[in-house]
Design an enzyme around this catalytic site. Structure first.
Site, mmCIF file in Angstrom:
data_model
loop_
_atom_site.group_PDB
_atom_site.id
_atom_site.type_symbol
_atom_site.label_atom_id
_atom_site.label_comp_id
_atom_site.label_asym_id
_atom_site.label_seq_id
_atom_site.Cartn_x
_atom_site.Cartn_y
_atom_site.Cartn_z
ATOM 1 N N GLY A 69 0.818 -1.209 0.000
ATOM 2 C CA GLY A 69 0.000 0.000 0.000
ATOM 3 C C GLY A 69 0.853 1.261 0.000
ATOM 4 O O GLY A 69 0.497 2.264 -0.635
ATOM 5 N N HIS A 199 -1.784 -7.531 2.835
ATOM 6 C CA HIS A 199 -1.671 -8.098 4.183
ATOM 7 C C HIS A 199 -2.777 -7.653 5.131
ATOM 8 O O HIS A 199 -2.843 -8.103 6.270
ATOM 9 C CB HIS A 199 -0.275 -7.829 4.776
ATOM 10 N N THR A 235 11.110 -8.080 -11.048
ATOM 11 C CA THR A 235 10.450 -9.385 -11.114
ATOM 12 C C THR A 235 9.322 -9.448 -10.095
ATOM 13 O O THR A 235 9.507 -9.100 -8.935
ATOM 14 C CB THR A 235 11.485 -10.504 -10.838
ATOM 15 N N CYS A 322 2.736 1.908 11.751
ATOM 16 C CA CYS A 322 3.788 2.626 11.023
ATOM 17 C C CYS A 322 4.184 3.916 11.737
ATOM 18 O O CYS A 322 5.235 4.472 11.476
ATOM 19 C CB CYS A 322 3.333 2.931 9.610
#
Ligand code: PLP
Length: 378
Positions: A69, A199, A235, A322
């Protein structure tokens, strides 16, 4: 253990885990490889893309995978501003955005954009009239989150989108739906760019997605490969993306039932406001997201209560994970009611939680809060 910290992250569901594991074992190919093994891996990416698109009603081609996100929000804000910066210099956001949006706007300010930050009322809602006054011909981007990650207020994104477009149809509207994705009804009809994360929906960490409406330009922030149509080179994390696709399928199937179920869990925990004096709901007690309940217990420090709950096997949070390592003293909750932040505890739910867990938490709070209040100096 009672895990009420699902807004920080969720347990990976057994289905998503098993799906991811079988993929790790059976197909480790690079989806860009031209052999059939690589082609099979690419097919998995497409499947996951379709599953994510189905949740918001978009075309699969409008979904781009990212590392989460945070990256999706950074890219949405900085990438859209970079693409449209020649057409105007005003950008608008709210004062309650996740740091991945808020800090991107700080960066835009450094780059010479005029940033307007809208305040919120005591329940955490922005004022649409204030937004309308702020949108002018020079406005190129508006970013308003759907469900706030700290106190669960749900903005009326449909109304906000049509208000913005009604005033300036060229203005790009982005919404951070990390806490809303697979939980609330969100539609690609009401945004130009939507950000999502895996998540928070019982899938793997380290993967997210962006919806970018056909025709909307977002400049890429990364360089060096053709993956995700060159928009997000590197990747692909095929395993994590596969888990996101599987989790999105499951969540879409069960969205209404899950919503009702977590609503019961939240309601049960909310009953603590009848049991104890001076407990306040941060956000909207009635119409907030059923997935989040943020409470302030007057005269108890949030952190102290958090650890007391932990000693009972109950895991909650004082705010966004966070922000827990930043030096900022004021919490986002203080933008609703100044001073409430220091006594705030966030409980956040998933469909795996039960009403019994909420009942046990209420019993613990009834015992712990009066004990902790005794230590407050008079
Ligand atoms: C509202 C919101 N936006 C963005 C993010 C960042 O998502 P991620 O952890 O996938 O980088 C979070 C994570 O807590 C969030 O709650």
């Amino acid at each position: 253990m009672i895990y009420f910290d699902n807004a920080s992250t969720t347990r990976m569901s057994d289905e998503a885990f098993e799906y991811m594991c079988s993929f790790i074992k059976e197909n480790y190919a690079n989806p860009s490889s031209l052999h059939s093994f690589g082609f099979e891996a690419e097919k998995e990416l497409d499947k996951a893309r379709k599953a994510v698109a189905a949740v918001i009603g978009s075309d699969a081609e409008e979904i781009y995978f990212t590392s989460g996100g945070t990256e999706a929000n950074n890219t949405a804000v900085l990438g859209a501003a970079s693409a449209y910066g020649r057409l105007g210099r005003r950008v608008i956001t709210s004062s309650i955005e996740h740091p991945s949006v808020a800090d991107s706007f700080k960066e835009l300010e450094k780059r010479g954009f005029e940033v307007i930050t809208l305040g919120v009322d005591e329940k955490g809602y922005i004022d649409t009239d204030e937004l309308l006054n702020a949108v002018n011909e020079d406005t190129i981007l508006v970013s308003i989150m759907c469900v706030n990650n700290e106190f669960g207020t749900v903005q009326d994104i449909e109304k906000i989108y049509s208000a913005v477009k009604g005033k300036n149809r060229n203005c790009i509207f982005h919404t951070d739906c990390v806490q809303a994705f697979c939980k609330h009804d969100i539609s690609c009809r009401n945004a130009d760019i939507i950000t999502m994360s895996a998540h928070k929906i019982n899938a793997s960490k380290g993967v997210g997605a962006m919806y970018i409406k056909k025709g909307v330009r977002v400049n890429n922030l990364h360089f060096g490969g053709g993956q995700e149509k060159g928009f997000r080179p590197g990747t692909e994390n095929t395993y994590a993306i596969a888990s996101m696709g599987r989790a999105a399928e499951l969540a879409l199937e069960n969205m209404a039932d899950n919503f009702k179920h977590v609503g019961e869990v939240r309601k049960t925990l909310l009953s603590i406001t009848d049991e104890l004096d001076n407990v306040y709901v941060n956000g909207d007690a009635e119409n907030g997201s059923p997935y989040i309940l943020n409470l302030s217990f007057e005269n108890v420090k949030g952190e102290v209560l958090l650890h007391a709950l932990e000693s009972e096997g109950i895991y909650a949070a004082t705010g966004a994970a966070c922000s827990s390592r930043t030096k900022e003293k004021k919490k986002i909750v203080d933008r609703l009611n100044d001073g409430r932040g220091k006594s705030a505890v966030r409980f956040s739910f998933s469909a795996e939680n039960t009403v019994e867990e909420a009942e046990r938490t209420v019993e613990c709070l009834k015992r712990l809060v009066p004990q902790l209040r005794r230590f407050v100096p008079r």
